[in-house]
Design a protein around this motif. Structure first.
Motif: not given
Length: 165
Positions: A47-53
């Motif tokens: 899992s990778q978090q994004t800074g995008y909606p």
């Protein structure tokens, strides 16, 4: 007799409660901030978090899939927002699929591979997927191991191209 059974029931409930509390308080190891976090019930789920909606993350992933020579088979939206907002992106490759079928006919059913994009509810999204090597490891084939190792790199690049800074 009823009092004895009642006493054992309480002891059993207390013992089970202690086990549950112990299990729930154990904190899993976290990946470094610049590494994907391993999650889920299956090995190889990252899992990778994004800074995008959610919508932006999905569009960026679709673009990265195409620019890395893969085929965007379908994009399926849950229609929800926040905790229920999610999108599944189905990704394939005619080249890899043919090579996978040649190595093991049954393994072909694992294609397309899914990228799951989940709305975090705070105007950011997470990209979650099972690495191809973890998917194809079940087939115990050296050729599939080699091919899925290549695909691991391709999928990591797709995600990095889409959400990397």
């Amino acid at each position: 007799m009823g009092q004895k059974a009642y006493g054992w029931g309480w002891r059993l409930a207390l013992a089970l409660s202690l086990v549950v509390v112990t299990v729930l308080t154990v904190t899993p190891a976290r990946a470094d901030e610049d590494e994907p976090e391993s999650v889920g019930p299956y090995p190889g789920t990252v899992s990778q978090q994004t800074g995008y909606p959610l919508g932006d993350a999905v569009r960026r992933l679709e673009k990265a899939v195409r620019s890395n020579g893969l085929t965007l088979v379908a994009t399926v939206n849950s229609g929800g927002r926040g905790a229920t907002g999610a999108t599944v992106i189905l990704v394939s490759s005619s080249d890899y699929w043919g090579r996978i079928l040649k190595a093991n006919q049954l393994a072909g059913m694992e294609m397309p591979i899914r990228l799951y994009v989940a709305d975090n509810g705070n105007k950011t999204a997470a990209v979650i997927y099972r690495t191809p090597s973890s998917i194809f490891a079940l087939y115990d084939s050296p050729e599939l191991d080699r091919l899925s190792g290549e695909l691991d790199q391709v999928f990591a690049k797709v995600v990095d191209d889409a959400i990397g800074e």
